[in-house]
Design an enzyme around this catalytic site. Structure first.
Site, PDB file in Angstrom:
ATOM      1  N   CYS A   1       6.860  -1.125  -5.462  1.00 61.70           N
ATOM      2  CA  CYS A   1       5.501  -1.640  -5.233  1.00 61.70           C
ATOM      3  C   CYS A   1       5.451  -2.989  -4.517  1.00 61.70           C
ATOM      4  O   CYS A   1       4.731  -3.126  -3.526  1.00 61.70           O
ATOM      5  CB  CYS A   1       4.740  -1.743  -6.537  1.00 61.70           C
ATOM      6  SG  CYS A   1       5.185  -0.532  -7.762  1.00 61.70           S
TER       7      CYS A   1
ATOM      8  N   GLN B   1      12.336   7.931  -5.913  1.00 62.79           N
ATOM      9  CA  GLN B   1      10.938   8.283  -6.156  1.00 62.79           C
ATOM     10  C   GLN B   1      10.302   8.788  -4.872  1.00 62.79           C
ATOM     11  O   GLN B   1      10.596   8.284  -3.797  1.00 62.79           O
ATOM     12  CB  GLN B   1      10.165   7.031  -6.575  1.00 62.79           C
ATOM     13  CG  GLN B   1      10.207   6.730  -8.050  1.00 62.79           C
ATOM     14  CD  GLN B   1       9.246   5.608  -8.381  1.00 62.79           C
ATOM     15  OE1 GLN B   1       9.439   4.490  -7.939  1.00 62.79           O
ATOM     16  NE2 GLN B   1       8.209   5.922  -9.131  1.00 62.79           N
TER      17      GLN B   1
ATOM     18  N   ASP C   1       7.471   7.990  -3.667  1.00 60.15           N
ATOM     19  CA  ASP C   1       6.470   6.987  -3.987  1.00 60.15           C
ATOM     20  C   ASP C   1       5.447   6.868  -2.863  1.00 60.15           C
ATOM     21  O   ASP C   1       5.726   7.236  -1.720  1.00 60.15           O
ATOM     22  CB  ASP C   1       7.194   5.643  -4.161  1.00 60.15           C
ATOM     23  CG  ASP C   1       6.472   4.722  -5.123  1.00 60.15           C
ATOM     24  OD1 ASP C   1       5.384   5.101  -5.598  1.00 60.15           O
ATOM     25  OD2 ASP C   1       7.003   3.633  -5.384  1.00 60.15           O
TER      26      ASP C   1
ATOM     27  N   HIS D   1       2.035   4.023  -1.846  1.00 61.95           N
ATOM     28  CA  HIS D   1       1.050   2.998  -2.178  1.00 61.95           C
ATOM     29  C   HIS D   1      -0.084   3.127  -1.182  1.00 61.95           C
ATOM     30  O   HIS D   1       0.143   3.071   0.026  1.00 61.95           O
ATOM     31  CB  HIS D   1       1.697   1.619  -2.165  1.00 61.95           C
ATOM     32  CG  HIS D   1       2.688   1.462  -3.273  1.00 61.95           C
ATOM     33  ND1 HIS D   1       4.024   1.715  -3.110  1.00 61.95           N
ATOM     34  CD2 HIS D   1       2.505   1.177  -4.589  1.00 61.95           C
ATOM     35  CE1 HIS D   1       4.635   1.569  -4.288  1.00 61.95           C
ATOM     36  NE2 HIS D   1       3.737   1.244  -5.189  1.00 61.95           N
TER      37      HIS D   1
ATOM     38  N   LYS E   1      -5.348   5.276 -15.168  1.00 63.66           N
ATOM     39  CA  LYS E   1      -4.440   6.174 -14.450  1.00 63.66           C
ATOM     40  C   LYS E   1      -4.665   7.616 -14.879  1.00 63.66           C
ATOM     41  O   LYS E   1      -5.246   7.883 -15.930  1.00 63.66           O
ATOM     42  CB  LYS E   1      -2.986   5.785 -14.700  1.00 63.66           C
ATOM     43  CG  LYS E   1      -2.609   5.828 -16.170  1.00 63.66           C
ATOM     44  CD  LYS E   1      -1.135   5.539 -16.384  1.00 63.66           C
ATOM     45  CE  LYS E   1      -0.814   5.598 -17.875  1.00 63.66           C
ATOM     46  NZ  LYS E   1       0.582   5.653 -18.193  1.00 63.66           N
TER      47      LYS E   1
ATOM     48  N   HIS F   1      -1.058   3.612  -6.837  1.00 62.98           N
ATOM     49  CA  HIS F   1       0.372   3.913  -6.899  1.00 62.98           C
ATOM     50  C   HIS F   1       0.462   5.377  -7.286  1.00 62.98           C
ATOM     51  O   HIS F   1      -0.195   5.798  -8.222  1.00 62.98           O
ATOM     52  CB  HIS F   1       1.082   3.134  -8.004  1.00 62.98           C
ATOM     53  CG  HIS F   1       0.906   1.647  -7.970  1.00 62.98           C
ATOM     54  ND1 HIS F   1       1.957   0.790  -7.745  1.00 62.98           N
ATOM     55  CD2 HIS F   1      -0.171   0.864  -8.161  1.00 62.98           C
ATOM     56  CE1 HIS F   1       1.522  -0.456  -7.813  1.00 62.98           C
ATOM     57  NE2 HIS F   1       0.243  -0.446  -8.069  1.00 62.98           N
TER      58      HIS F   1
HETATM   59 ZN   LIG Z   1       3.916   1.234  -7.219  1.00 62.86          ZN
END
Ligand SMILES: [Zn+2]
Ligand SMILES: [Zn+2]
Length: 597
Positions: free
Chosen positions: A287, A334, A336, A338, A417, A464
């Site tokens: 992040c 991950q 991932d 953002h 979340k 996220h």
């Molecule tokens: Zn994050």
């Protein structure tokens, strides 16, 4: 769940010692019966606690020698007698001081310790026959209500989970409302053992572990194909949805973690190194660095949403005792992302994400379920910000027609979340995806801004999210979900060409070439082994298709097609096999479709 249950027993938190649901009550009651049976067979043993847990229960006992499988069988037999006798569970109340004296006299030091740790003036005891336990219930009315149970295993466990405390002997058992449910559960356990990804990973040459790198897999060529196919699937879908891929450094100066707050709260889980007199760490998450990418330009309200995806390779210092195959690792990748949005874009972006999540899991035939976690007691930001964000999440879930559970107070301190569990082929659930709304952590700590329509700088909101969660864990789950029989698009080897005998090797080679030219991962098995052996071998390797080549096939331009399940499809033209295979792979079909009319 186990931790919360232990807490209730040890510190007498909550109203009862177990959930008041029929199943948890039954399981907890069965743990009392087990303790009674153990005391009857081993009078010197002292009892600790016996909570209901997911799918069963346990009880911890102080005993110098571990329980043997024969012990478990004897205990089970005594339990059956107690059940048959249909003894009532009787509640009685006692002043705490009296209860302490009572258990001291029995020498039950763990009960005494629990009693010393609480403040209530009176406590409740439950008695069935000759066994009495400190407990707040609830229980079934009598032991006869316990219909279907089984003891599963025993192992050492520290009192209160603390290595400094004495080692106890824990017996795990399971109990169900009907024999049918118990049988189903035992089948699932057996099946799960067969499907254990650590075992299959080795047998199918997917990955392996060596003690020089605890908690980090060595990917073998076959497993690397899974990784690459999953990456390809992810990239195709993200490219089509306006994501931009970034990649940020793994080794980062501690200054970054001080700014993000990880240094303060998370450094025990980080691997640290000293380089030229400065402290660096391996990143445990991606992040903060994504924020750097956001900040390197002035962003306008028209630039948002900005979606940065990253295959982020992270490290977390999990204790070696907790590492488990691919599902609990120290190094993981991950999927991932953002996503930087304006507050008014949260709902649409979440809605699009939920749509993506649904499509994603459908490809793998995993059933998702959704949980919305809301504002906890300790939070950053304003109540108004939280209310608006939570409302957007509710609306987005509804807009997608999704049923969801509410987890009040379970949000992160920086925002609400959505957690997504998937249910696999054995009905087990795994939490994989999470979509977090970050109102303050990155935006405030890294002072993120965009220039709004009114020319004023504003804080964006950061979403996220990960959908596989991590490639490692997801592949572990998929391996068990499919029992190693991956759909063709994922299968390391998609087809094996098998000549009946040496005479047909030339034809088989031509077929093999055809498949390879169409970019199908095919192997030619021209080993000097019996046909039956080679077919069985391909099945054991979970190769989706076997293309057997003999005289008739060579004459007619066909192959004799078999599936790994053992189905014999019969003769199919090579052209047709290639075309169907290409279609099945490109469409990422979950089932085997080649040659199906
Ligand atoms: Zn994050
Ligand atoms: Zn109880």
């Amino acid at each position: 769940m186990a931790a919360a249950e232990e807490d209730r027993h040890l510190r007498l938190t909550g109203e009862f010692d177990c959930d008041a649901t029929p199943l948890a009550t039954l399981r907890h009651s069965t743990s009392h019966v087990m303790a009674q049976a153990v005391k009857r067979l081993f009078p010197e043993v002292k009892v600790a606690i016996g909570p209901a847990i997911e799918d069963g229960f346990y009880y911890d006992f102080a005993k110098s020698e571990p329980f043997t499988p024969e012990d478990l069988a004897r205990i089970e037999a005594v339990m059956a007698e107690i059940v048959k006798a249909n003894v009532p569970f009787e509640r009685q109340e006692m002043a705490r001081a009296d209860a302490i004296a009572f258990f001291e006299k029995l020498g039950e030091r763990f009960k005494v310790e629990i009693l010393h740790g609480i403040e209530a003036p009176t406590v409740s005891l439950y008695k069935q026959g000759d066994f009495i336990d400190l407990c707040r219930g609830p229980h079934v009315r009598a032991t006869g209500e316990i219909k279907a149970f089984k003891l599963l295993s025993s192992s050492g466990a520290y009192w209160r989970g603390d290595e400094k405390n004495p080692m106890l002997q824990r017996i795990y058992g399971t109990a169900w409302l009907s024999q049918e449910d118990l049988d189903k559960y035992l089948w699932r356990l057996e099946e799960a053992k067969k499907r254990d990804h650590r075992k299959l990973g080795r047998e199918l040459d997917l990955f392996d572990f060596y003690d020089v790198a605890p908690g980090a897999p060595f990917w073998l060529p076959n497993g690397m194909i899974l990784v690459r196919e999953l990456e390809k699937f992810a990239r195709e879908n993200l490219d089509a949805r306006g994501y931009q891929e970034i990649s940020t450094p793994m080794l980062v100066n501690k200054r970054l973690w001080e700014q993000s707050g990880h240094w303060e709260l998370y450094q025990d889980n980080m691997f640290k190194l000293e380089i030229e007199g400065e402290i660096f760490s391996l990143k445990p998450m991606n992040c903060p660095e994504a924020s750097y990418v956001y900040k390197r330009a002035v962003r306008s309200y028209r630039d948002l949403p900005l979606r940065f995806s990253e295959m982020g390779r992270d490290h977390r210092n999990e204790r070696s005792g907790t590492l488990t195959g691919l599902v609990r690792v120290r190094q993981f990748t991950q999927d991932d992302a953002h996503i930087f949005v304006r507050p008014d874009q949260i709902q649409d972006e979440i809605s699009a994400l939920l749509d993506l999540v649904r499509m994603w899991y459908k490809t793998f035939e995993l059933q998702p379920s959704y949980k919305l976690a809301t504002r906890p007691e300790k939070y950053l930001g304003t109540v108004e910000q939280w209310d608006a964000a939570e409302a957007s999440l509710h609306e987005a879930l509804k807009a997608n027609g999704l049923a969801y559970d509410l987890n009040p107070g379970d949000g992160a301190f920086y925002g609400p979340k959505i957690d997504v569990d998937v249910h696999d082929a054995l009905g087990r659930s795994w939490q994989i995806a999470t979509i977090q709304v970050d109102l303050t952590m990155l935006p405030e700590r890294f002072q993120l801004e965009y220039i709004d329509a009114d020319g004023q700088p504003k804080r964006p909101v950061v979403l996220h999210r990960a959908i596989y969660g991590s490639y490692e864990r997801f592949i572990g789950i998929l391996t068990e979900h499919y029992a190693g029989a991956f759909p063709t698009w994922l299968a390391p080897v998609q087809a094996r060409v098998i000549p009946i005998s040496e005479k047909f090797i030339d034809y088989a080679r031509k077929v093999h070439e055809r498949l390879r030219a169409a970019r199908i991962r095919a192997e030619l098995d021209d080993r000097n082994e019996k046909l039956g052996y080679r077919i069985r071998d391909a099945q054991l390797r979970k190769v989706p298709y076997m293309l057997v080549c003999g005289a008739r096939e060579a004459e007619s331009g066909t192959v004799s097609l078999r599936r790994r399940s053992g189905d014999d499809v019969g003769a199919v033209a090579v052209d047709r096999v290639v075309a169907d295979l290409v279609h099945e792979i490109t469409a990422r079909e979950p089932g085997l479709t080649v040659g199906r009319s």
